[in-house]
Design a protein around this motif. Structure first.
Motif, PDB file in Angstrom:
ATOM      1  N   LYS A 107       0.817  -1.214   0.000  1.00  0.00           N
ATOM      2  CA  LYS A 107       0.000   0.000   0.000  1.00  0.00           C
ATOM      3  C   LYS A 107       0.857   1.273   0.000  1.00  0.00           C
ATOM      4  CE  LYS A 107      -4.002  -2.139   2.277  1.00  0.00           C
ATOM      5  NZ  LYS A 107      -5.145  -1.710   1.452  1.00  0.00           N
ATOM      6  N   PHE A 108       2.174   1.114   0.207  1.00  0.00           N
ATOM      7  CA  PHE A 108       3.089   2.259   0.252  1.00  0.00           C
ATOM      8  C   PHE A 108       4.009   2.271  -0.957  1.00  0.00           C
ATOM      9  CE2 PHE A 108       2.137   1.031   4.637  1.00  0.00           C
ATOM     10  CZ  PHE A 108       1.645   2.230   5.146  1.00  0.00           C
ATOM     11  N   THR A 109       4.368   3.477  -1.393  1.00  0.00           N
ATOM     12  CA  THR A 109       5.405   3.601  -2.422  1.00  0.00           C
ATOM     13  C   THR A 109       6.727   4.056  -1.814  1.00  0.00           C
ATOM     14  OG1 THR A 109       4.640   5.861  -2.899  1.00  0.00           O
ATOM     15  CG2 THR A 109       3.773   4.101  -4.294  1.00  0.00           C
ATOM     16  N   LEU A 110       6.643   4.726  -0.656  1.00  0.00           N
ATOM     17  CA  LEU A 110       7.830   5.263   0.017  1.00  0.00           C
ATOM     18  C   LEU A 110       7.711   4.996   1.517  1.00  0.00           C
ATOM     19  CD1 LEU A 110       7.557   8.719  -1.752  1.00  0.00           C
ATOM     20  CD2 LEU A 110       9.481   7.161  -2.140  1.00  0.00           C
ATOM     21  N   ILE A 111       8.805   4.526   2.112  1.00  0.00           N
ATOM     22  CA  ILE A 111       8.854   4.343   3.574  1.00  0.00           C
ATOM     23  C   ILE A 111      10.060   5.133   4.091  1.00  0.00           C
ATOM     24  CG2 ILE A 111       9.371   2.700   5.422  1.00  0.00           C
ATOM     25  CD1 ILE A 111       6.558   2.338   4.556  1.00  0.00           C
ATOM     26  N   SER A 112       9.815   5.964   5.111  1.00  0.00           N
ATOM     27  CA  SER A 112      10.894   6.804   5.641  1.00  0.00           C
ATOM     28  C   SER A 112      11.096   6.558   7.133  1.00  0.00           C
ATOM     29  CB  SER A 112      10.585   8.285   5.400  1.00  0.00           C
ATOM     30  OG  SER A 112      11.672   9.082   5.853  1.00  0.00           O
ATOM     31  N   PRO A 113      12.082   5.703   7.481  1.00  0.00           N
ATOM     32  CA  PRO A 113      12.442   5.576   8.894  1.00  0.00           C
ATOM     33  C   PRO A 113      13.221   6.830   9.325  1.00  0.00           C
ATOM     34  CG  PRO A 113      13.337   3.773   7.523  1.00  0.00           C
ATOM     35  CD  PRO A 113      12.916   4.869   6.615  1.00  0.00           C
ATOM     36  N   VAL A 114      12.899   7.365  10.504  1.00  0.00           N
ATOM     37  CA  VAL A 114      13.559   8.614  10.915  1.00  0.00           C
ATOM     38  C   VAL A 114      14.832   8.279  11.700  1.00  0.00           C
ATOM     39  CG1 VAL A 114      11.453   9.981  10.806  1.00  0.00           C
ATOM     40  CG2 VAL A 114      12.024   8.914  12.939  1.00  0.00           C
ATOM     41  N   TRP A 115      15.839   7.872  10.945  1.00  0.00           N
ATOM     42  CA  TRP A 115      17.064   7.330  11.526  1.00  0.00           C
ATOM     43  C   TRP A 115      18.226   8.316  11.607  1.00  0.00           C
ATOM     44  CZ3 TRP A 115      16.963   2.423   7.908  1.00  0.00           C
ATOM     45  CH2 TRP A 115      16.093   1.446   8.463  1.00  0.00           C
ATOM     46  N   LEU A 116      18.361   9.217  10.643  1.00  0.00           N
ATOM     47  CA  LEU A 116      19.671   9.820  10.366  1.00  0.00           C
ATOM     48  C   LEU A 116      19.788  11.304  10.702  1.00  0.00           C
ATOM     49  CD1 LEU A 116      20.233   8.172   6.866  1.00  0.00           C
ATOM     50  CD2 LEU A 116      20.990   7.308   9.102  1.00  0.00           C
ATOM     51  N   GLN A 117      21.022  11.688  11.006  1.00  0.00           N
ATOM     52  CA  GLN A 117      21.382  13.097  11.173  1.00  0.00           C
ATOM     53  C   GLN A 117      22.688  13.343  10.418  1.00  0.00           C
ATOM     54  OE1 GLN A 117      21.507  11.081  14.271  1.00  0.00           O
ATOM     55  NE2 GLN A 117      19.274  11.071  14.156  1.00  0.00           N
ATOM     56  N   VAL A 118      22.837  14.526   9.858  1.00  0.00           N
ATOM     57  CA  VAL A 118      24.115  14.930   9.281  1.00  0.00           C
ATOM     58  C   VAL A 118      24.657  16.082  10.118  1.00  0.00           C
ATOM     59  CG1 VAL A 118      22.997  16.444   7.537  1.00  0.00           C
ATOM     60  CG2 VAL A 118      25.375  15.686   7.210  1.00  0.00           C
ATOM     61  N   LYS A 119      25.908  15.946  10.533  1.00  0.00           N
ATOM     62  CA  LYS A 119      26.559  16.983  11.339  1.00  0.00           C
ATOM     63  C   LYS A 119      27.741  17.544  10.553  1.00  0.00           C
ATOM     64  CE  LYS A 119      25.399  14.450  15.586  1.00  0.00           C
ATOM     65  NZ  LYS A 119      24.569  15.374  16.352  1.00  0.00           N
ATOM     66  N   ARG A 120      27.997  18.823  10.713  1.00  0.00           N
ATOM     67  CA  ARG A 120      29.166  19.448  10.078  1.00  0.00           C
ATOM     68  C   ARG A 120      30.285  19.501  11.105  1.00  0.00           C
ATOM     69  NH1 ARG A 120      31.289  24.752   9.127  1.00  0.00           N
ATOM     70  NH2 ARG A 120      32.421  24.829   7.140  1.00  0.00           N
ATOM     71  N   ARG A 121      31.413  18.871  10.771  1.00  0.00           N
ATOM     72  CA  ARG A 121      32.539  18.765  11.706  1.00  0.00           C
ATOM     73  C   ARG A 121      33.703  19.695  11.365  1.00  0.00           C
ATOM     74  NH1 ARG A 121      29.984  16.875  15.929  1.00  0.00           N
ATOM     75  NH2 ARG A 121      29.459  14.652  15.880  1.00  0.00           N
ATOM     76  N   GLY A 122      33.501  20.544  10.372  1.00  0.00           N
ATOM     77  CA  GLY A 122      34.579  21.442   9.940  1.00  0.00           C
ATOM     78  C   GLY A 122      34.479  21.649   8.442  1.00  0.00           C
ATOM     79  N   LYS A 123      35.450  22.359   7.893  1.00  0.00           N
ATOM     80  CA  LYS A 123      35.406  22.670   6.467  1.00  0.00           C
ATOM     81  C   LYS A 123      35.409  21.384   5.627  1.00  0.00           C
ATOM     82  CE  LYS A 123      37.606  25.368   2.840  1.00  0.00           C
ATOM     83  NZ  LYS A 123      38.767  26.177   2.431  1.00  0.00           N
ATOM     84  N   GLU A 124      34.347  21.217   4.817  1.00  0.00           N
ATOM     85  CA  GLU A 124      34.195  20.070   3.917  1.00  0.00           C
ATOM     86  C   GLU A 124      34.253  18.725   4.658  1.00  0.00           C
ATOM     87  OE1 GLU A 124      36.596  20.338   0.316  1.00  0.00           O
ATOM     88  OE2 GLU A 124      36.577  22.523   0.482  1.00  0.00           O
ATOM     89  N   ARG A 125      33.857  18.728   5.949  1.00  0.00           N
ATOM     90  CA  ARG A 125      33.842  17.494   6.742  1.00  0.00           C
ATOM     91  C   ARG A 125      32.440  17.293   7.321  1.00  0.00           C
ATOM     92  NH1 ARG A 125      37.042  18.312  11.196  1.00  0.00           N
ATOM     93  NH2 ARG A 125      36.676  16.148  11.811  1.00  0.00           N
ATOM     94  N   PHE A 126      31.816  16.181   6.921  1.00  0.00           N
ATOM     95  CA  PHE A 126      30.454  15.881   7.342  1.00  0.00           C
ATOM     96  C   PHE A 126      30.390  14.481   7.937  1.00  0.00           C
ATOM     97  CE2 PHE A 126      30.300  18.852   3.788  1.00  0.00           C
ATOM     98  CZ  PHE A 126      29.561  19.889   4.348  1.00  0.00           C
ATOM     99  N   GLN A 127      29.584  14.352   8.989  1.00  0.00           N
ATOM    100  CA  GLN A 127      29.442  13.056   9.652  1.00  0.00           C
ATOM    101  C   GLN A 127      27.961  12.684   9.717  1.00  0.00           C
ATOM    102  OE1 GLN A 127      30.379  13.077  13.810  1.00  0.00           O
ATOM    103  NE2 GLN A 127      30.241  10.860  14.040  1.00  0.00           N
ATOM    104  N   PHE A 128      27.647  11.432   9.392  1.00  0.00           N
ATOM    105  CA  PHE A 128      26.278  10.931   9.476  1.00  0.00           C
ATOM    106  C   PHE A 128      26.135  10.086  10.732  1.00  0.00           C
ATOM    107  CE2 PHE A 128      27.030  11.736   4.983  1.00  0.00           C
ATOM    108  CZ  PHE A 128      25.929  12.516   4.672  1.00  0.00           C
TER     109      PHE A 128
END
Length: 398
Positions: A107-128
């Motif tokens: 019955k669904f076309t899309l399922i979105s578990p609310v799992w993730l965060q993206v953090k900025r750790r500095g210039k051009e540095r990202f952590q999930f």
């Protein structure tokens, strides 16, 4: 939709809330103590759906909701009645949603578990972060149930300062690096894309720059055959005739780039202004204001709440109410459930011991059916917050 129409809409909806606060009456059934016979719940599934069982009505009885709410139609749980996109959110703290996604996957076309965060750790540095919640076995089970379903976890821009946003907006290298990291995450974890919730974080500031970032991110995901769904606030601010934080102007700039827009047409009322969760005229207005010419309606996922609100008349307080507590409240107080034709929602009143009068607004089969019919009429999809909060027989309607 003109300003006069929006003003009339808001005035009439305000009157509904004033009437509820002024009435202050309780039905006789609310005054009874819960010492009467225990109400039963069906534990077995049904051969018939809720429509065929005559349950989609404006005058449901508390005892019928209690009896039937677990009893969905097992014969037709793979059939779809709604042809547009259906996005279902799942939260780790309401784990029943994981089961719902597997049982009713078709019955669904899309399922979105609310799992993730993206953090900025500095210039051009990202952590999930949040990947510890990602359940590979469950994902495999959902895809086995439904071959066409897309799993698109939600990402929050967690802990970002205004300076973080400014730094990324001002550097194409940062935008490129973020986009590349998001695509790599999807490929490594076998996701089909992402739901991005970021728009409300900046208020009405830096919209041009945020649009540029979102278009770049969407293009990178699309090139990798991945989806981007953007969460957007309502286009008509609740309780006013004023435009919301995301208007037709922003929608027009993003509509061709973004795959879908998860429109938050709920949380209309507040403890300070108690009342309906999602008045039907307001829901209609939010879609029509965004896309008056019906150019991109299939990309709008009209938001349905599968939770409710329990408001206290004392001290202007209120709290969310989920399916399990809703059923317990019906059992304890056996209230008369009232239908409001204009907002197309049910509510009931009850009285707590020494706690004063309460009013509960929670979705019913009839209120959900009318919103599905509105979505069909407007040509939109739907998004449901969230699958662990509703009653099992709701899914017969999808």
């Amino acid at each position: 939709m003109g300003k006069n129409t929006m003003r009339l809409l808001c005035t009439s909806l305000s009157l509904i809330m004033i009437c509820w606060l002024a009435e202050g009456t309780l039905s006789k059934t609310d005054a009874k103590k819960g010492a009467t016979k225990k109400l039963k719940e069906k534990m077995l599934h049904s051969d018939k759906n809720v429509q065929d069982r005559g349950l989609v009505v404006v005058d449901p009885k508390a005892k019928d909701i209690i009896l039937e709410h677990r009893s969905y139609c097992s014969k037709k749980m793979k059939e779809r009645h709604f042809s547009g996109d259906v996005l279902g959110y799942i939260t780790p703290w309401n784990s029943h949603g994981y089961d719902i996604a597997k049982i009713f996957g078709n019955k669904f076309t899309l399922i979105s578990p609310v799992w993730l965060q993206v953090k900025r750790r500095g210039k051009e540095r990202f952590q999930f972060t949040g990947l510890h919640d990602a359940d590979k076995g469950w994902m495999k089970g959902v895809r086995k149930t439904s071959k066409n379903i897309k799993i698109v976890p939600r990402i929050l821009f967690d802990g970002w300062t205004y300076q973080d946003f400014e730094s990324v907006f001002g550097s194409e290298d940062e935008i490129e690096e973020l986009s590349k990291n998001v695509v790599l995450l999807a490929k490594n974890e076998n996701f089909d894309g992402f739901v991005v919730e970021v728009w409300s974080q900046l208020g009405n500031q830096k919209q041009t720059e945020l649009i540029h970032l979102l278009i770049h991110l969407s293009e990178a995901l699309r090139e990798a055959q991945l989806k981007l769904i953007l969460v957007i606030p309502p286009a008509v601010a609740a309780g006013t005739n004023q435009p919301g934080m995301f208007t037709k102007k922003e929608f027009d700039q993003l509509a061709s780039a973004i795959d879908s827009f998860s429109l938050m047409t709920y949380d209309y009322s507040t403890p300070q202004r108690p009342g309906p969760n999602s008045p039907l005229p307001w829901v209609r207005a939010c879609v029509q204001v965004l896309d008056p010419d019906s150019k991109w309606r299939n990309k709008i996922l009209l938001g349905l709440n599968f939770y409710g609100m329990d408001y206290s008349a004392l001290g202007a307080s209120g709290e969310p109410i989920l399916g399990s507590r809703y059923i317990e409240t019906l059992k304890e107080h056996k209230p008369k459930i009232v239908w409001d034709e204009q907002i197309a929602e049910h509510y009931f009143e009850y009285k707590r011991n020494k706690g004063g009068k309460h009013a509960v607004f929670y979705p019913t089969l009839k209120s959900i059916q009318l919103r599905l019919e509105l979505a069909k009429e407007l040509g939109t999809g739907i998004s449901i917050w969230e699958l662990g909060q509703g009653l099992d027989y709701f899914y017969d309607l999808l």
